[in-house]
Write a protein that holds these residues in place. Structure first.
Motif, short mmCIF file in Angstrom:
data_model
loop_
_atom_site.label_atom_id
_atom_site.label_comp_id
_atom_site.label_asym_id
_atom_site.label_seq_id
_atom_site.Cartn_x
_atom_site.Cartn_y
_atom_site.Cartn_z
N SER A 144 23.56 -9.72 -5.97
CA SER A 144 22.41 -10.37 -5.34
C SER A 144 22.34 -11.80 -5.86
CB SER A 144 21.11 -9.62 -5.66
OG SER A 144 20.87 -9.62 -7.07
N ARG A 145 21.66 -12.66 -5.15
CA ARG A 145 21.63 -14.08 -5.53
C ARG A 145 20.93 -14.34 -6.85
NH1 ARG A 145 20.99 -17.68 0.04
NH2 ARG A 145 22.95 -16.94 0.97
N ASN A 146 20.00 -13.48 -7.24
CA ASN A 146 19.32 -13.69 -8.53
C ASN A 146 20.06 -13.01 -9.69
OD1 ASN A 146 18.72 -10.98 -8.19
ND2 ASN A 146 16.51 -11.28 -7.96
N GLY A 147 21.17 -12.34 -9.39
CA GLY A 147 21.99 -11.75 -10.43
C GLY A 147 21.41 -10.52 -11.10
N THR A 148 20.37 -9.92 -10.53
CA THR A 148 19.75 -8.76 -11.16
C THR A 148 20.37 -7.43 -10.74
OG1 THR A 148 18.06 -8.56 -9.42
CG2 THR A 148 17.56 -9.97 -11.33
N LYS A 149 21.14 -7.44 -9.65
CA LYS A 149 21.70 -6.18 -9.16
C LYS A 149 22.96 -6.46 -8.35
CE LYS A 149 18.25 -6.58 -5.55
NZ LYS A 149 16.95 -6.09 -5.05
N ALA A 150 23.75 -5.42 -8.19
CA ALA A 150 24.96 -5.52 -7.39
C ALA A 150 25.04 -4.32 -6.47
CB ALA A 150 26.19 -5.58 -8.30
N VAL A 151 25.69 -4.50 -5.32
CA VAL A 151 25.90 -3.39 -4.41
C VAL A 151 27.40 -3.16 -4.26
CG1 VAL A 151 25.87 -4.84 -2.32
CG2 VAL A 151 25.31 -2.40 -2.15
N LEU A 152 27.80 -1.90 -4.24
CA LEU A 152 29.19 -1.53 -4.02
C LEU A 152 29.25 -0.58 -2.82
CD1 LEU A 152 28.68 -1.39 -7.40
CD2 LEU A 152 31.17 -1.31 -7.29
N ALA A 161 43.60 6.66 5.17
CA ALA A 161 42.54 5.65 5.23
C ALA A 161 41.38 6.03 4.31
CB ALA A 161 42.06 5.50 6.67
N TRP A 162 40.47 5.08 4.14
CA TRP A 162 39.23 5.31 3.41
C TRP A 162 38.05 5.07 4.34
CZ3 TRP A 162 38.82 7.13 -1.55
CH2 TRP A 162 39.99 7.15 -2.31
N ASP A 163 37.15 6.05 4.43
CA ASP A 163 35.97 5.93 5.29
C ASP A 163 34.74 5.63 4.44
OD1 ASP A 163 37.55 6.55 7.42
OD2 ASP A 163 36.77 8.58 7.70
N THR A 164 33.94 4.67 4.87
CA THR A 164 32.69 4.35 4.18
C THR A 164 31.65 5.44 4.43
OG1 THR A 164 33.07 1.97 4.24
CG2 THR A 164 30.79 2.69 4.06
N THR A 165 30.93 5.83 3.38
CA THR A 165 29.88 6.84 3.51
C THR A 165 28.51 6.33 3.08
OG1 THR A 165 30.27 7.70 1.27
CG2 THR A 165 31.57 8.66 3.06
N GLY A 166 28.46 5.19 2.42
CA GLY A 166 27.19 4.66 1.95
C GLY A 166 27.40 3.55 0.94
N PHE A 167 26.46 3.40 0.00
CA PHE A 167 26.56 2.32 -0.98
C PHE A 167 25.95 2.76 -2.31
CE2 PHE A 167 22.74 1.55 1.61
CZ PHE A 167 21.74 1.43 0.65
N VAL A 168 26.26 1.99 -3.34
CA VAL A 168 25.69 2.17 -4.68
C VAL A 168 25.03 0.86 -5.10
CG1 VAL A 168 26.23 2.39 -7.14
CG2 VAL A 168 27.23 3.98 -5.51
N ILE A 169 23.82 0.95 -5.64
CA ILE A 169 23.15 -0.23 -6.20
C ILE A 169 23.14 -0.10 -7.72
CG2 ILE A 169 20.95 -1.46 -6.42
CD1 ILE A 169 20.35 -0.72 -3.54
#
Length: 327
Positions: A144-152, A161-169
């Protein structure tokens, strides 16, 4: 979970060593690396040869971004005061805004879990944070722009292949991670942050979809093309979204008003990759050049105004990727 690091000196450079079962060290110098070209004085520009490659990065002191890490295949390199160094055991390292923190994605599970190393680059310490359970993986970190969190982005193997199923914060303060499964997500989706860090965005069936941090759909922009590469798909002001143009367009790179969803500009350029925004009027594109490649600074019409890096054909074939961080 946090891990207390031990710090010692190697060739006069600080090295982070974290005692866990899987490799979790971010080194500041790598013995045997290809020699780097000496940086020019601060008042002038500098040409840097990236270790292990023939890539030359061209920097100037006033640049708003700089290369802080790169990958060559599944090998990651991190920039510290001593230069760039290979980080054994990690396939990806992404440095947060202003260079305070980094998130490293390992090459292997640990005790049946995927995980990340959350490193404080100023304090020279880090924490190992579990993300998802095998057989899921979490990668493609974006701060994130404020550097407090990241998303993967979370993916599952589907044949070759690899299929996307969601995200991690990942919460950089609490040093915790929360996985979110997303119903109906595009199998090729890759998650990044909205400018205010309140939502995550990803491509969806040729458009752009905004999600809440709970995975619920907030808004969809149809027929924009999928969000473009780089660490941030939104302009520094947050007003514009960069995408790969829909297939019906002659141009390859499109810019959209984030609020209205209307097309703002199209760039007459045919890049092999897009590495993000430079400022509100320029972006970084990788383009072919005399049998090799160049990362160029281009305006919104697609005109190259400066060379940022020279990339050999061999390095491009080996999937080199330059990660830029805003200062």
């Amino acid at each position: 979970m946090s891990v207390t690091p031990g710090i010692y000196r190697l060739l006069g450079c600080a090295v982070i060593v974290i005692s866990v079962a899987a490799p979790t060290s971010l080194t500041a110098h790598a013995a045997g690396s290809a020699p780097a070209v000496a940086a020019a004085p601060a008042a002038g520009s500098a040409d840097l040869v990236l270790p292990g490659t023939r890539v030359t990065v061209r920097e100037e002191p006033a640049d708003p971004l700089k290369v802080t890490s790169y990958t060559l295949g599944n090998v990651a390199y991190l920039r510290r005061s001593a230069g760039f160094a290979k980080q054994t055991g990690y396939q990806e390292i992404t440095v947060g805004p202003r260079g305070a923190k980094a998130l490293a994605v390992p090459t292997a599970y640990n005790a049946g879990h995927d995980w990340v190393l959350l490193a404080d680059l100023a304090a020279n310490n880090g924490a190992k944070v579990q993300t998802v359970d095998k057989p899921l993986v979490a990668k493609f970190a974006h701060w994130s722009r404020n550097g407090t969190k990241a998303v993967l982005t979370v993916q599952r193997k589907n044949g070759a292949a690899w299929d996307t199923t969601g995200f991690v914060i990942v919460d950089a303060t609490a040093k915790t991670a929360r996985a979110v499964a997303v119903t109906g997500v595009d199998r090729t989706a890759r998650f990044r942050w909205s400018p205010d860090g309140a939502e995550v965005v990803a491509g969806h069936q040729g458009g752009t979809r905004f999600y809440g941090q709970d995975g619920r759909i907030r808004r969809t922009l149809v027929k924009t093309g999928i969000p473009a590469g780089g660490e941030d798909v939104f302009s520094p002001s947050g007003r514009a979204l960069m995408t790969w143009c829909p297939a019906t367009y002659t141009e390859h790179v499109c810019f959209w008003d984030r609020t209205s969803g209307r097309l703002a500009a199209k760039a007459n350029i045919q890049p092999k990759a897009l590495l993000g925004w430079w400022d509100d009027k320029h972006f970084i594109a990788v383009v072919p050049s005399s049998g090799a490649y160049r990362a160029v600074l281009a305006d919104l019409r697609g005109r190259a105004v400066r060379v940022l890096a020279d990339i050999s054909a061999e390095d491009w074939a080996n999937k080199v990727y330059l990660s830029y961080t805003r200062r």
